[in-house]
Design an enzyme around this catalytic site. Structure first.
Site, PDB file in Angstrom:
ATOM      1  N   ASN A 107      -0.930   1.003 -14.442  1.00 10.19           N
ATOM      2  CA  ASN A 107       0.201   0.068 -14.386  1.00 10.19           C
ATOM      3  C   ASN A 107       0.608  -0.131 -12.930  1.00 10.19           C
ATOM      4  O   ASN A 107       0.457   0.771 -12.114  1.00 10.19           O
ATOM      5  CB  ASN A 107       1.399   0.648 -15.152  1.00 10.19           C
ATOM      6  CG  ASN A 107       2.614  -0.263 -15.125  1.00 10.19           C
ATOM      7  OD1 ASN A 107       2.492  -1.476 -15.301  1.00 10.19           O
ATOM      8  ND2 ASN A 107       3.792   0.304 -14.906  1.00 10.19           N
ATOM      9  N   HIS A 109       3.957  -0.994 -10.611  1.00 14.92           N
ATOM     10  CA  HIS A 109       5.418  -0.975 -10.715  1.00 14.92           C
ATOM     11  C   HIS A 109       6.004  -1.294  -9.343  1.00 14.92           C
ATOM     12  O   HIS A 109       5.571  -0.722  -8.346  1.00 14.92           O
ATOM     13  CB  HIS A 109       5.885   0.400 -11.208  1.00 14.92           C
ATOM     14  CG  HIS A 109       7.356   0.466 -11.427  1.00 14.92           C
ATOM     15  ND1 HIS A 109       7.963  -0.150 -12.511  1.00 14.92           N
ATOM     16  CD2 HIS A 109       8.346   1.034 -10.706  1.00 14.92           C
ATOM     17  CE1 HIS A 109       9.275   0.054 -12.438  1.00 14.92           C
ATOM     18  NE2 HIS A 109       9.529   0.770 -11.357  1.00 14.92           N
ATOM     19  N   SER A 136       3.920   0.717  -6.538  1.00 14.76           N
ATOM     20  CA  SER A 136       3.066   1.854  -6.889  1.00 14.76           C
ATOM     21  C   SER A 136       2.143   1.464  -8.028  1.00 14.76           C
ATOM     22  O   SER A 136       2.543   0.737  -8.940  1.00 14.76           O
ATOM     23  CB  SER A 136       3.921   3.032  -7.378  1.00 14.76           C
ATOM     24  OG  SER A 136       4.948   3.344  -6.470  1.00 14.76           O
ATOM     25  N   ASP A 145       6.864   4.863 -16.566  1.00 14.99           N
ATOM     26  CA  ASP A 145       6.653   4.772 -15.108  1.00 14.99           C
ATOM     27  C   ASP A 145       6.505   6.154 -14.465  1.00 14.99           C
ATOM     28  O   ASP A 145       6.823   6.348 -13.291  1.00 14.99           O
ATOM     29  CB  ASP A 145       7.810   3.998 -14.432  1.00 14.99           C
ATOM     30  CG  ASP A 145       7.925   2.569 -14.947  1.00 14.99           C
ATOM     31  OD1 ASP A 145       6.885   1.979 -15.290  1.00 14.99           O
ATOM     32  OD2 ASP A 145       9.052   2.046 -15.025  1.00 14.99           O
TER      33      ASP A 145
HETATM   34  C1  GAR Z   1       5.212  -7.675 -10.604  1.00 14.63           C
HETATM   35  O1  GAR Z   1       6.099  -7.613  -9.518  1.00 14.63           O
HETATM   36  C2  GAR Z   1       5.050  -6.302 -11.229  1.00 14.63           C
HETATM   37  O2  GAR Z   1       5.065  -5.248 -10.290  1.00 14.63           O
HETATM   38  C3  GAR Z   1       6.246  -6.224 -12.118  1.00 14.63           C
HETATM   39  O3  GAR Z   1       6.348  -7.514 -12.677  1.00 14.63           O
HETATM   40  C4  GAR Z   1       5.810  -8.477 -11.745  1.00 14.63           C
HETATM   41  C5  GAR Z   1       4.776  -9.309 -12.476  1.00 14.63           C
HETATM   42  O4  GAR Z   1       4.362 -10.395 -11.690  1.00 14.63           O
HETATM   43  N1  GAR Z   1       6.103  -5.225 -13.128  1.00 14.63           N
HETATM   44  C6  GAR Z   1       7.105  -4.529 -13.644  1.00 14.63           C
HETATM   45  O5  GAR Z   1       8.263  -4.687 -13.323  1.00 14.63           O
HETATM   46  C7  GAR Z   1       6.681  -3.498 -14.661  1.00 14.63           C
HETATM   47  N2  GAR Z   1       7.805  -2.695 -15.072  1.00 14.63           N
HETATM   48  P1  GAR Z   1       3.001 -11.160 -12.041  1.00 14.63           P
HETATM   49  O6  GAR Z   1       3.071 -11.565 -13.515  1.00 14.63           O
HETATM   50  O7  GAR Z   1       3.014 -12.341 -11.139  1.00 14.63           O
HETATM   51  O8  GAR Z   1       1.866 -10.235 -11.775  1.00 14.63           O
END
Ligand code: GAR
Length: 196
Positions: A107, A109, A136, A145
């Site tokens: 994942n 985060h 991360s 997480d």
């Molecule tokens: C990213 O910033 C990712 O790190 C975050 O959501 C966004 C997705 O963007 N993930 C989380 O918050 C997980 N808990 P994307 O759809 O453009 O890749």
């Protein structure tokens, strides 16, 4: 060649960078992009990249998490992935589902874990007066997480940063970090990737 299923809920920019990284000498290829949101922007991007897509709409299952996860498992098993990459997948998964894929699920985060698990990570880092933030990649375990960290990238927080400006600076780092970790992981290494 390892097969990678990528799970998304939104725009899928991390999915695109993962998918585009899996070419030529890379030990893995994308086998599926799956979204829990039917209209997720990332689905069209995956289709444009020629990747098979699937939707398992969590709303159809209401509060029945077990039924949602059974459908998710069925869709994933059909694609026979070796690795599952959560990339902006915004559903909490139960320990039962996670144990099925443990050791094979990653994942990304948007915080320097173990700080700021959960949501609103950038606002919380600013609110706390932190001088740096980042992202991360970790192995997914039953603790939200909380699994072993496989890579991190960091940036300085500026005086005038907002949650949005910080997110906009961290997202491109995510796009570099996640492919770097995935490649190493697919090669069988769990060494930590530290950027820059
Ligand atoms: C990213 O910033 C990712 O790190 C975050 O959501 C966004 C997705 O963007 N993930 C989380 O918050 C997980 N808990 P994307 O759809 O453009 O890749």
């Amino acid at each position: 060649m390892k097969r990678v299923a990528i799970l998304i809920s939104g725009g899928g920019s991390n999915m695109v960078s993962l998918a585009q990284s899996m070419t030529s000498g890379h030990p893995a290829r994308p086998c599926l992009v799956l979204s829990n949101v039917p209209g997720a922007g990332g689905l069209a991007k995956a289709a444009d990249l020629g990747i098979k897509t699937a939707v398992v709409d969590h709303k159809l299952y209401g509060a029945d998490r077990a039924a949602f996860e059974s459908a998710l498992t069925a869709a994933l098993e059909a694609a026979e992935p070796d690795i599952i990459a959560l990339a902006g997948f915004m559903r909490i998964l139960t320990p039962g589902f996670i144990s099925r894929w443990q050791g094979r699920m990653l994942n990304i985060h948007p915080s320097l874990l173990p700080k700021y698990k959960g949501l609103n990570t950038h606002a919380r880092a600013i609110e706390a007066g932190d001088t740096e933030a980042g992202c991360s990649v970790h192995e997914v375990t039953a603790e939200l997480d909380g699994g072993p960290i496989l890579g991190q990238a960091r940036v300085a927080i500026a005086q005038n940063d907002s949650a949005d400006s910080l997110a906009a600076r961290i997202l491109p780092l995510e796009h570099t970090l996640y492919p770097a970790v995935l490649k190493r992981f697919a090669e069988g290494s769990k060494d930590t990737v530290l950027l820059p």
